[in-house]
Write a protein that holds these residues in place. Structure first.
Motif, mmCIF file in Angstrom:
data_model
loop_
_atom_site.group_PDB
_atom_site.id
_atom_site.type_symbol
_atom_site.label_atom_id
_atom_site.label_comp_id
_atom_site.label_asym_id
_atom_site.label_seq_id
_atom_site.Cartn_x
_atom_site.Cartn_y
_atom_site.Cartn_z
ATOM 1 N N GLY A 1 -2.462 -2.599 -1.220
ATOM 2 C CA GLY A 1 -2.740 -1.184 -1.017
ATOM 3 C C GLY A 1 -3.585 -0.894 0.209
ATOM 4 O O GLY A 1 -3.809 0.277 0.540
ATOM 5 N N ASP A 2 -4.073 -1.955 0.898
ATOM 6 C CA ASP A 2 -4.833 -1.731 2.129
ATOM 7 C C ASP A 2 -3.975 -0.980 3.151
ATOM 8 O O ASP A 2 -2.774 -1.211 3.267
ATOM 9 N N THR A 3 -4.608 -0.111 3.915
ATOM 10 C CA THR A 3 -3.896 0.784 4.822
ATOM 11 C C THR A 3 -3.559 0.106 6.144
ATOM 12 O O THR A 3 -4.397 -0.568 6.743
ATOM 13 N N PHE B 1 1.296 0.640 3.636
ATOM 14 C CA PHE B 1 0.299 -0.013 2.796
ATOM 15 C C PHE B 1 0.686 -1.473 2.552
ATOM 16 O O PHE B 1 1.828 -1.770 2.198
ATOM 17 N N GLU C 1 1.190 -5.032 0.885
ATOM 18 C CA GLU C 1 1.509 -5.441 -0.477
ATOM 19 C C GLU C 1 1.331 -6.943 -0.670
ATOM 20 O O GLU C 1 0.482 -7.373 -1.435
ATOM 21 N N ALA D 1 4.922 4.411 4.541
ATOM 22 C CA ALA D 1 4.473 5.704 4.038
ATOM 23 C C ALA D 1 5.587 6.742 4.113
ATOM 24 O O ALA D 1 5.674 7.631 3.275
#
Length: 269
Positions: A197-199, A217, A219, A237
């Motif tokens: 979930g890190d951008t 994001f 995974e 996104a």
């Protein structure tokens, strides 16, 4: 069945009364032209009211989705440092955002493409960045007077610089042609850790995109011990199956940056 008979028996007078009322209305409506007209008028009014409620509910759902998209677009514009739009354009810090509509697009090919309804007459130039309500979409490939072709992130030739937002490590984003919802962020050292979930955001080094625009994001990752680098699987996104409103980002300072990059490459080779 027994319960049904008991219900009918207990309410027999009420049911008989309702039946007689219906028969009376039927006879009144079929044998009296004036009353028949009134009944038809009433039925039409009721039907219209119901359809109006249905239409209003449908419009409400559509407006709610549109408002959500507008909020997302405003967030994107704020990330560019742009707070107002005048005459269909917005500009600040050398970047100009030109709104456009995707009139044609594909997502299930190896070399996908998007056509928008704006071209050189609207100020769009080749190698300009393109974003949507959710994030980065691609780069302008070719331009005519009134239309432009976009090379999207989900194209085998697409390559943009991406960065892990929380660690600042950067690499190259490429599409492997496998799934229109994912791309690969490569050249990230194996020792770099991240969480699901890190951008992933744009680095902005080439001048096509300003830094900090959302790409997707993180995974999972696949480490290569021989090279010392890992490939991070990134959930995009942007939904390329549902494209409509887009913004083309024209950087008026890009020629200056390109000239400097070229000059730098000459004395660093």
């Amino acid at each position: 069945m027994r319960n049904l008979f008991e219900f009918i028996w207990r309410h027999q007078f009420t049911l008989i009364f309702l039946l007689l009322e219906l028969i009376g209305f039927y006879l009144l409506g079929t044998n009296n032209h004036h009353q028949q007209t009134k009944l038809h008028t009433m039925a039409t009014a009721i039907s219209g009211y119901i359809y109006d409620l249905q239409y209003g509910y449908t419009q409400y759902l559509g407006l709610r989705q549109e408002n959500e998209e507008l909020r997302d677009e405003n967030a994107q514009l704020r990330s560019l440092g742009i707070n107002t739009i005048e005459s269909g354009k917005a500009a600040r810090n050398g970047f100009e955002c030109i709104p456009a509509i995707a009139i044609s697009s594909s997502y299930n090919r190896e070399k996908n493409a998007i056509i928008i309804n704006k071209g050189s007459s609207s100020g769009i130039e080749k190698e300009s960045g393109v974003i949507g309500p959710k994030g980065v979409v691609g780069i302008v490939h070719s331009v005519s007077e009134n239309y432009s072709a976009i090379l999207p992130l989900i194209h085998s030739d697409s390559k943009i610089s991406g960065r892990l937002k929380w660690t600042n490590y950067f690499g190259q984003c490429r599409w492997d042609g496998d799934d229109d919802q994912y791309l690969i962020l490569e050249n990230i050292p194996n020792h770099v850790t991240f969480y699901e979930g890190d951008t992933i955001i744009t680095r902005g080094g080439g001048g096509v995109f300003p830094p900090g625009l959302l790409i997707g994001f993180a995974e999972t990752s696949e480490r290569d011990e021989s090279s010392g680098f890992q490939e991070i699987r990134v959930k995009l996104a942007t939904n390329f199956r549902n494209l409509n409103s887009l913004y083309v980002i024209v950087n008026e300072r890009k020629p200056e940056l390109d000239s400097l990059i070229q000059a730098t490459e000459e004395w660093t080779e």
